[in-house]
Scaffold this motif. Structure first.
Motif, PDB file in Angstrom:
ATOM      1  N   ASP A 131       0.807  -1.217   0.000  1.00  0.00           N
ATOM      2  CA  ASP A 131       0.000   0.000   0.000  1.00  0.00           C
ATOM      3  C   ASP A 131       0.840   1.266   0.000  1.00  0.00           C
ATOM      4  O   ASP A 131       0.304   2.364  -0.195  1.00  0.00           O
ATOM      5  CB  ASP A 131      -0.934   0.018   1.215  1.00  0.00           C
ATOM      6  CG  ASP A 131      -2.016  -1.045   1.132  1.00  0.00           C
ATOM      7  OD1 ASP A 131      -2.257  -1.549   0.023  1.00  0.00           O
ATOM      8  OD2 ASP A 131      -2.603  -1.372   2.184  1.00  0.00           O
ATOM      9  N   THR A 134       1.311   3.565  -4.648  1.00  0.00           N
ATOM     10  CA  THR A 134       0.106   3.538  -5.470  1.00  0.00           C
ATOM     11  C   THR A 134       0.462   3.828  -6.918  1.00  0.00           C
ATOM     12  O   THR A 134       1.530   4.382  -7.218  1.00  0.00           O
ATOM     13  CB  THR A 134      -0.916   4.577  -4.984  1.00  0.00           C
ATOM     14  OG1 THR A 134      -0.395   5.904  -5.239  1.00  0.00           O
ATOM     15  CG2 THR A 134      -1.198   4.416  -3.492  1.00  0.00           C
ATOM     16  N   SER A 163       1.274  -4.302  -5.596  1.00  0.00           N
ATOM     17  CA  SER A 163      -0.038  -4.489  -6.202  1.00  0.00           C
ATOM     18  C   SER A 163       0.081  -4.841  -7.684  1.00  0.00           C
ATOM     19  O   SER A 163       1.129  -4.654  -8.311  1.00  0.00           O
ATOM     20  CB  SER A 163      -0.864  -3.206  -6.050  1.00  0.00           C
ATOM     21  OG  SER A 163      -0.318  -2.171  -6.860  1.00  0.00           O
TER      22      SER A 163
END
Length: 395
Positions: A131, A134, A163
Motif C-alpha cells: 500500500d 500507489t 499491487s
C-alpha cells in the motif's frame, strides 16, 4: 469483510509493546500478553466437511506467515510467488482459496486461467508495504525521473510484494519483478544489457527500500552513496535532479511493518542472552540489522537453513512470528529457535485470515457462492504478466 458465522473471528495478536515478558519465554517465541483463545472445535469440523465436499474443485494455499489453524487446511504452503506458481500448476482446480494477503491473490489470478476463480477469505487482508506505492504515486515519480533526464536509462524492478497496478507499471516500462530470493539476479539483469537499453544505468526499486538497498550493497558491491530514497510524500520525491542523475539505485520509501521493527538493539540483546546464537534475518530488515546478522535470506532460505542446521545449534530468527513459532516447535529440543525481538509479534494484516473466515469462504463455495473473488482487469493483467514472465526468464 466480517464472516457471517455463529462464531466471531478470533482477535488478532497485535504488537504488544512495553509489556514485561514472562521469564519462562525470554528465550522462546511466545508473544508477551494474552493470546487469542483456540478456535472453536466446531469450526475445525466444518472446515474439514466443506473441503471434503469440494474435493479437487478447490485448492487452498497457505502462506508461511499464516496461523496454524489455517495452515492445517492448506494443500500447499510457501512464500507468495511459490504459492502463485503452485496455483498456476493446478489448472483443474475451479477455486483457488488464497490464505495470504491481497497482492498475493492478485498474482495468483494473473498466473491462473480465466476459468479459475481466486478467493481471498477476508478482503481486509492487505499488505502495508504494498500500500506504500500507489499507481498514481509511481506515475508521478516517473514524471520526475523524466524531467531529470534519467527515465530513459532507468529500469523499474518491483518486489513481488506489490499491487497488480505496480507490476503492470513495471511491465509497461521494460522492467521485471523480483522475490527476496532472486533480487540479485533481477538487479544484475536490470543493470546489464539484456533489457535492450544502453548500459544499464539506474534502477527504480519498488516498494521495499530495505531489500533494494541490502541487495545492491551486500550482493552487487555498491555503496550506500549509490542509493537514494524517493519519498512519494515530498515534492519531487525529496530529491534534486542531480541526486537522481548521480544515483544508481532509486529506492522507493516503503518497508515491511514487521521486518522493519527489528533493530540493532534486538541483535545485541539476543547475543547477550544466548551465547553462540546464530542470528538469521530476512533481507526486508534494515541495513544495520542485516549487517549485524550472521545469515540473511528469504523465507524459504530461512526454512532450509534451519533444516540443515547442526544438532544443538541456537538460532534467533528475524521474521514473522507465526513461522518462527512453527520452526521452533518443529526442531525442539534438537535445535534452539527463538524470536529475534522481545516485543514484535504477528503480521496483523496476514492474521486477518483466520479459521472463521476460511470456513465461511469454503462453505460459500459449497453453496455455489463465490465470495471475495479477486479479479485483475485484462489490461493490468497483460502488463503485470509481462513483468512476471521477465522474472521467470531470468537465468
Amino acid at each position: 469483510m466480517t464472516a457471517p458465522l455463529d462464531v466471531q473471528p478470533t482477535p488478532l495478536a497485535l504488537l504488544l509493546l512495553g509489556r514485561e515478558s514472562d521469564p519462562k519465554s525470554e528465550r522462546g517465541v511466545d508473544c508477551p500478553g494474552d493470546l487469542p483463545a483456540p478456535s472453536d472445535p466446531g469450526l475445525v469440523e466444518r472446515a474439514r466437511a466443506a473441503k471434503a465436499k469440494l474435493g479437487e474443485r478447490v485448492f487452498v494455499l497457505g502462506h508461511h506467515y499464516q496461523r496454524d489453524e489455517v495452515i492445517e487446511f492448506a494443500d500447499v504452503t510457501g512464500d507468495s510467488f511459490k504459492l502463485a506458481r503452485d496455483a498456476a500448476a493446478r489448472p483443474d482446480a475451479e477455486y483457488i482459496v488464497f490464505c495470504g494477503v491481497h497482492f498475493m491473490a492478485e498474482s495468483a489470478d494473473i498466473l491462473t486461467s480465466a476459468r479459475q476463480k481466486v478467493v481471498l477469505p477476508d478482503l481486509a487482508a492487505g499488505c502495508s508495504m504494498a500500500d506504500m506505492a500507489t499507481a498514481e504515486q509511481v506515475a508521478e515519480c516517473w514524471d520526475v525521473l523524466t524531467e531529470a533526464g534519467v527515465a530513459d536509462v532507468t529500469v523499474p524492478v518491483s518486489y513481488m510484494n506489490s499491487s497488480a497496478d505496480i507490476k503492470a507499471f513495471t511491465g509497461r516500462h521494460g522492467g521485471t519483478i523480483c522475490t527476496s530470493s532472486n533480487a540479485r539476479r533481477a538487479l544484475e539483469w536490470a543493470f546489464g544489457t539484456q533489457n535492450g537499453r544502453e548500459g544499464g544505468g539506474k534502477v527504480l526499486f519498488l516498494p521495499d527500500q530495505h531489500l533494494g538497498r541490502n541487495t545492491a550493497v551486500r550482493e552487487l558491491g555498491m555503496s550506500l552513496e549509490d542509493c537514494v530514497v524517493y519519498n512519494p510524500h515530498k515534492p519531487d520525491g525529496g530529491l534534486t535532479a542531480q541526486q537522481l542523475r548521480d544515483a544508481k539505485m532509486i529506492l522507493w520509501r516503503g518497508h515491511c511493518s514487521v521486518h522493519g521493527r527489528f533493530s540493532l538493539d534486538s541483535v545485541r540483546d539476543v547475543r547477550e542472552r544466548i551465547p553462540d546464537v546464530n542470528v538469521l534475518v530476512h533481507p526486508e530488515c534494515k541495513h544495520e540489522v542485516v549487517e549485524a546478522a550472521d545469515h540473511v535470506g528469504s523465507t524459504e532460505h530461512i526454512i532450509k537453513t534451519l533444516e540443515a542446521a547442526p544438532s544443538g545449534s541456537k538460532w534467533a530468527i528475524g521474521t514473522e512470528l507465526n513461522l518462527v513459532r512453527r520452526l521452533a516447535a518443529r526442531y525442539s529440543p534438537d535445535k534452539e529457535v527463538v524470536f529475534l525481538d522481545r516485543t514484535v509479534c504477528f503480521c496483523s494484516t496476514m492474521n486477518r485470515i483466520d479459521l472463521p473466515h476460511l470456513v465461511w469462504a469454503l462453505e460459500s463455495l459449497v453453496n455455489g457462492d463465490v465470495v471475495n473473488r479477486i479479479e485483475v482487469d485484462a489490461e493490468t493483467e497483460k502488463f503485470a504478466k509481462l513483468a512476471l514472465e521477465r522474472m521467470l526468464a531470468l537465468p
